[in-house]
Design a protein around this motif. Structure first.
Motif, PDB file in Angstrom:
ATOM      1  N   GLN A  51       0.823  -1.205   0.000  1.00 44.27           N
ATOM      2  CA  GLN A  51       0.000   0.000   0.000  1.00 44.27           C
ATOM      3  C   GLN A  51       0.860   1.258   0.000  1.00 44.27           C
ATOM      4  O   GLN A  51       0.628   2.208   0.743  1.00 44.27           O
ATOM      5  CB  GLN A  51      -0.946  -0.023   1.206  1.00 44.27           C
ATOM      6  N   SER A  54      -0.650   4.942  -0.865  1.00 40.13           N
ATOM      7  CA  SER A  54      -1.371   5.563   0.262  1.00 40.13           C
ATOM      8  C   SER A  54      -0.380   6.069   1.308  1.00 40.13           C
ATOM      9  O   SER A  54      -0.471   7.209   1.767  1.00 40.13           O
ATOM     10  CB  SER A  54      -2.301   4.549   0.937  1.00 40.13           C
ATOM     11  N   PRO A  61      -3.030   3.261   5.859  1.00 40.38           N
ATOM     12  CA  PRO A  61      -4.001   2.455   5.097  1.00 40.38           C
ATOM     13  C   PRO A  61      -4.663   1.332   5.884  1.00 40.38           C
ATOM     14  O   PRO A  61      -5.428   0.583   5.314  1.00 40.38           O
ATOM     15  CB  PRO A  61      -3.139   1.883   3.965  1.00 40.38           C
ATOM     16  N   GLY A  65     -11.208   0.060   2.800  1.00 44.68           N
ATOM     17  CA  GLY A  65     -10.793   0.701   1.567  1.00 44.68           C
ATOM     18  C   GLY A  65     -11.615   0.261   0.372  1.00 44.68           C
ATOM     19  O   GLY A  65     -12.709  -0.311   0.507  1.00 44.68           O
ATOM     20  N   LEU A  80     -14.327   5.798   3.135  1.00 46.65           N
ATOM     21  CA  LEU A  80     -13.057   5.223   2.677  1.00 46.65           C
ATOM     22  C   LEU A  80     -11.997   6.275   2.415  1.00 46.65           C
ATOM     23  O   LEU A  80     -10.823   5.967   2.280  1.00 46.65           O
ATOM     24  CB  LEU A  80     -13.277   4.457   1.357  1.00 46.65           C
ATOM     25  N   VAL A  93      -7.953   6.892  -1.326  1.00 52.65           N
ATOM     26  CA  VAL A  93      -8.709   5.727  -0.862  1.00 52.65           C
ATOM     27  C   VAL A  93      -7.726   4.562  -0.790  1.00 52.65           C
ATOM     28  O   VAL A  93      -7.178   4.148  -1.814  1.00 52.65           O
ATOM     29  CB  VAL A  93      -9.866   5.383  -1.816  1.00 52.65           C
ATOM     30  N   PRO A  94      -7.452   4.034   0.396  1.00 50.99           N
ATOM     31  CA  PRO A  94      -6.536   2.890   0.495  1.00 50.99           C
ATOM     32  C   PRO A  94      -7.214   1.616  -0.011  1.00 50.99           C
ATOM     33  O   PRO A  94      -8.429   1.602  -0.207  1.00 50.99           O
ATOM     34  CB  PRO A  94      -6.232   2.812   1.996  1.00 50.99           C
ATOM     35  N   GLY A  96      -7.667  -1.213   1.552  1.00 50.90           N
ATOM     36  CA  GLY A  96      -8.444  -1.933   2.558  1.00 50.90           C
ATOM     37  C   GLY A  96      -7.742  -3.218   2.948  1.00 50.90           C
ATOM     38  O   GLY A  96      -6.608  -3.467   2.541  1.00 50.90           O
TER      39      GLY A  96
END
Ligand SMILES: Nc1ncnc2c1ncn2[C@@H]1O[C@H](COP(=O)(O)OP(=O)(O)O)[C@@H](O)[C@H]1O
Ligand SMILES: [Mg+2]
Length: 272
Positions: A51, A54, A61, A65, A80, A93-94, A96
């Motif tokens: 990630q 991000s 993160p 997401g 998000l 927006v990461p 997730g």
């Protein structure tokens, strides 16, 4: 012809990892927001990975997401998104916490949810430009919606003689089917990253793959690499030594992308 309200650009490398997609995506999110004088949204789809896009933009993160939204476990897209700590006009927006083995969803389902996601985020963040950072070997429920909805595809590869062959594979598998069979009008830019002096002719051999777009070479920069390792956006640091040529290359990409985005937004380039 309908004018798009926003332009999306995917950062893609097929199955090749570590080519610099996240590095370029994070830095260009900043420069494109400055150049367009608009909010920019970066969607980090780095499933199963670190990630980095991000994190480089200062967003932690470890939270829900994009993938949580795609599988339907989150329905409020605004949950998000957060602002980059480096530039408040950049939204992130990461990916997730979903792993690819948990992505039990059809391309159709994820496509619908993806379109809904980007449209609601464009509205709530007021972004004209979306950057989509794809991982290498992205699972098809992520890859297909991201590529199909992106008017611009930036293929990021190593500045190497083998990149011609990687590009041919990408062109045959993804780009040509979209352009010739599905008749989407796409801009494809090719970025040859981590260039070392003395390897000539790579740009010339890949030019034919940059459909309606351009080819860029970004130099290998140990200072940029250091800053990336420290998870800081290299573009914001003083252009000393090898960082100067890295920044010049980012600037050249920014100028071209800005022109492409403006042309798409004003309708002087049509998309299917
Ligand atoms: N122009 C560059 N000069 C030096 N190192 C780079 C450059 N671009 C990327 N890197 C390094 O390459 C590695 C992979 O970059 P990353 O952006 O994470 O690739 P990807 O997202 O394509 O997997 C990182 O260690 C990064 O520091
Ligand atoms: Mg990456």
């Amino acid at each position: 012809m309908l004018r798009p309200r926003f332009v999306a650009a995917a950062f893609f490398s097929g199955s090749k990892g570590g080519t610099g997609k996240s590095t370029l995506a994070a830095n260009l999110a900043i420069t494109m927001s400055q150049a367009l004088k608009s909010n920019v949204l970066l969607i980090d789809l780095g499933i199963d990975s670190s990630q980095t896009a991000s994190r480089t933009l200062g967003v932690v993160p470890e939270r829900a997401g994009a993938l949580d939204f795609l599988i339907g476990s989150i329905n409020d897209a605004n949950q998000l998104v957060s602002r980059s700590t480096y530039l408040p006009t950049v939204f992130v927006v990461p990916p997730g916490n979903i792993r690819s083995y948990q992505l039990a969803i059809s391309v159709n389902e994820s496509f619908n949810r993806w379109v809904y996601l980007i449209n609601s985020l464009v509205m709530s963040t007021g972004s004209q430009f979306i950057i989509i950072d794809l991982p290498a070997n992205a699972p098809t429920p992520i890859l297909i919606p991201a590529l199909v909805t992106s008017q611009i595809i930036n293929v990021i590869l190593d500045h190497a003689n083998y990149s011609e062959y990687v590009l041919r594979e990408i062109d045959d598998t993804y780009i040509q089917p979209m352009i010739t069979q599905l008749r989407y009008r796409k801009i494809v830019n090719v970025v040859l990253n981590k260039a070392l002096p003395g390897l000539d002719g790579v740009e010339a051999r890949v030019r034919g793959f940059a459909h309606n777009g351009d080819v860029f070479t970004v130099p290998m920069s140990p200072i940029a690499q250091y800053l990336i390792a420290a998870m800081k956006p290299a573009i914001l640091f003083e252009p000393k030594g090898s960082l100067a040529s890295f920044k010049r290359a980012i600037e050249a990409i920014t100028n071209t992308l800005t022109r492409q985005v403006k042309a798409l937004l004003t309708g002087s380039i049509g998309t299917a």
